[in-house]
Design a protein around this motif. Structure first.
Motif, PDB file in Angstrom:
ATOM      1  N   ASN A  57       0.840  -1.205   0.000  1.00 33.43           N
ATOM      2  CA  ASN A  57       0.000   0.000   0.000  1.00 33.43           C
ATOM      3  C   ASN A  57       0.875   1.255   0.000  1.00 33.43           C
ATOM      4  OD1 ASN A  57       0.408   0.871   2.867  1.00 33.43           O
ATOM      5  ND2 ASN A  57      -0.619  -1.060   3.292  1.00 33.43           N
ATOM      6  N   GLY A  58       0.232   2.397  -0.078  1.00 34.19           N
ATOM      7  CA  GLY A  58       0.969   3.651  -0.182  1.00 34.19           C
ATOM      8  C   GLY A  58       1.634   4.052   1.127  1.00 34.19           C
ATOM      9  N   THR A  59       1.014   3.678   2.243  1.00 34.27           N
ATOM     10  CA  THR A  59       1.581   4.029   3.545  1.00 34.27           C
ATOM     11  C   THR A  59       2.914   3.315   3.762  1.00 34.27           C
ATOM     12  OG1 THR A  59      -0.666   4.312   4.370  1.00 34.27           O
ATOM     13  CG2 THR A  59       1.067   4.080   6.021  1.00 34.27           C
ATOM     14  N   ASP A 155       5.327  12.498  -1.699  1.00 34.19           N
ATOM     15  CA  ASP A 155       4.095  11.751  -1.465  1.00 34.19           C
ATOM     16  C   ASP A 155       3.177  12.052  -2.647  1.00 34.19           C
ATOM     17  OD1 ASP A 155       1.641  10.734  -0.783  1.00 34.19           O
ATOM     18  OD2 ASP A 155       1.745  11.328   1.327  1.00 34.19           O
ATOM     19  N   ALA A 157       0.773  10.049  -3.693  1.00 33.83           N
ATOM     20  CA  ALA A 157      -0.351   9.105  -3.562  1.00 33.83           C
ATOM     21  C   ALA A 157      -1.593   9.559  -4.323  1.00 33.83           C
ATOM     22  CB  ALA A 157      -0.692   8.915  -2.081  1.00 33.83           C
ATOM     23  N   GLU A 158      -1.731  10.894  -4.478  1.00 33.81           N
ATOM     24  CA  GLU A 158      -2.954  11.438  -5.090  1.00 33.81           C
ATOM     25  C   GLU A 158      -2.680  12.092  -6.434  1.00 33.81           C
ATOM     26  OE1 GLU A 158      -4.445  14.220  -2.184  1.00 33.81           O
ATOM     27  OE2 GLU A 158      -4.709  12.672  -0.655  1.00 33.81           O
ATOM     28  N   SER A 179       0.019   5.607  -4.193  1.00 32.41           N
ATOM     29  CA  SER A 179      -0.988   4.714  -3.616  1.00 32.41           C
ATOM     30  C   SER A 179      -1.924   4.248  -4.719  1.00 32.41           C
ATOM     31  CB  SER A 179      -1.797   5.453  -2.547  1.00 32.41           C
ATOM     32  OG  SER A 179      -2.960   4.705  -2.210  1.00 32.41           O
ATOM     33  N   LYS A 184      -8.059   6.021  -5.619  1.00 33.08           N
ATOM     34  CA  LYS A 184      -6.937   6.783  -6.186  1.00 33.08           C
ATOM     35  C   LYS A 184      -7.005   6.766  -7.720  1.00 33.08           C
ATOM     36  CE  LYS A 184      -5.545   8.080  -2.199  1.00 33.08           C
ATOM     37  NZ  LYS A 184      -4.475   7.732  -1.306  1.00 33.08           N
TER      38      LYS A 184
END
Ligand SMILES: *Cc1c(COP(=O)(O)O)cnc(C)c1O
Length: 367
Positions: A57-59, A155, A157-158, A179, A184
């Motif tokens: 996952n992205g985290t 980051d 992710a978006e 992510s 997303k």
């Protein structure tokens, strides 16, 4: 009540089912199998980087990026105050301290002019976030990072496909994290990716994500590693999604332009910006509700829901939440954005008429 227009729904209309069926039929359901490598290779090319490492996952992608540089207790990492909580949480997972920086009111991104004042002898890294699809001001951030010898983790992710001065995000800093959560830009169900041009970082990431197992001696683990692997099933969905990423991105931009058109001249509403150096991919098309509006943000969201339109409030600023109350300082811009911001329905299958209906409804309610 009309049927609800959701904020997001993934578009799984390509070869997702075919590729997943292939995984099940062939038995390659875990993290070995052809789709992981195909997805990584395609995504690296898309970002214009040498390496892409698929993760669960992205985290964990963000966490691993910090671990690669041995960031831990006693270190400080600069993150924006207005972001999804994972950006700050991963710093805490390492034992390091997140240091928050307020937003730039023009771009809604981390304010590069306020970063330098927060740099100390303990600062090791900066995590700029490309929030809601708009790139952070990477030129200014990279300049500061160079001057102070800091490691930069984007980051992203978006913001798959967003650009800073013509360069895709993820490959501008030392390393970038994406992510593939269900809402997303493209999804693998749950999933993430690290991208980098640095051979050593890439090699270490591959080693640590797979229990830090020695390449030479099976079941010999010279370090404490992690299981952060992506499965072949996740990657199968990801590859099918990736095959349509260009059209998904252009549809998102079309939706944003349609929103901007229908909200133009609408009193009480400010639309999501795009800096002159930026290509915003409008992951979640967003607006701010100003004092000119008849309804405040929360009232507008409730009224929209009554009209069959779902929406999301902006993230809470990190400094307001219980685990981060120790982060002292004032973050007036993040507070203001968070209090006024709404993400509107932004999924690729959203129809032009629906965008117009949402825009007209907002205008009517705010005026
Ligand atoms: C979604 C998101 C993450 C975390 O990604 P997951 O895949 O959900 O773990 C991190 N940062 C930002 C800004 C995000 O939007």
């Amino acid at each position: 009540m009309p049927t609800l227009i959701p904020v997001y729904q993934p578009d799984l209309s390509g070869k997702e089912l075919e590729y997943v069926t292939d995984c099940v039929k062939s038995g390659w359901v875990s993290s070995l199998g052809k789709y992981v490598e195909l997805f990584e290779t395609s995504f690296a090319k898309f970002c214009g980087v040498k390496h892409a490492i698929a993760l669960s996952n992205g985290t964990v992608a963000l966490h691993l990026a910090l671990v690669l540089k041995d960031i831990g207790p006693g270190d400080e990492v600069i993150v924006p105050d207005l972001t999804f909580v994972a950006t700050a949480n991963v710093v805490r997972h390492t034992g390091a301290t997140p240091v928050l920086v307020d937003s730039d009111p023009e771009t809604w991104m981390i304010d590069p002019d306020q970063i330098e004042a927060k740099i100390t002898s303990k600062t090791k890294a900066i995590i700029p976030v490309h929030l809601y699809g708009h790139p952070a001001n990477m030129g200014a951030i990279m300049k500061l990072a160079k001057k102070h010898g800091l490691y930069v983790i984007e980051d992203a992710a978006e913001a798959h496909g967003a650009e800073y001065r013509g360069k895709r995000v993820g490959g501008i800093g030392d390393i970038g994290a994406f992510s593939f959560y269900g809402n997303k830009v493209i999804t693998t169900g749950e999933g993430g990716m690290l991208v980098t041009n640095d051979d050593l970082l890439a090699e270490k990431a591959r080693f640590l994500k797979d229990h830090a197992m020695s390449k030479e001696i099976r079941y010999w683990h010279p370090e404490v590693g992690y299981n952060y692997r992506m499965t072949n099933i996740q990657a199968a969905i990801g590859l099918a999604q990736f095959e349509r990423i260009d059209s998904l991105l252009s549809r998102k931009i079309e939706i944003a332009l349609a929103y901007k058109k229908s909200l133009a001249g609408c009193r009480g509403v400010v639309v999501q910006p795009q800096a002159e150096w930026a290509k915003n991919i409008y992951w979640m098309f967003s607006i701010l509700v100003t004092d000119e509006s008849r309804l405040n943000r929360n009232e507008l969201m409730s009224s929209l829901l009554e009209q069959g339109i779902d929406s999301r409030p902006f993230f809470f600023p990190i400094h307001q939440m219980p685990p981060y109350l120790g982060c002292l300082g004032d973050y007036p811009v993040a507070d203001d954005l968070s209090r006024r911001g709404i993400n509107l329905p932004s999924f690729p299958a959203l129809k032009d008429e629906q965008v117009k209906y949402i825009g007209d409804t907002i205008c009517r309610l705010c005026n």
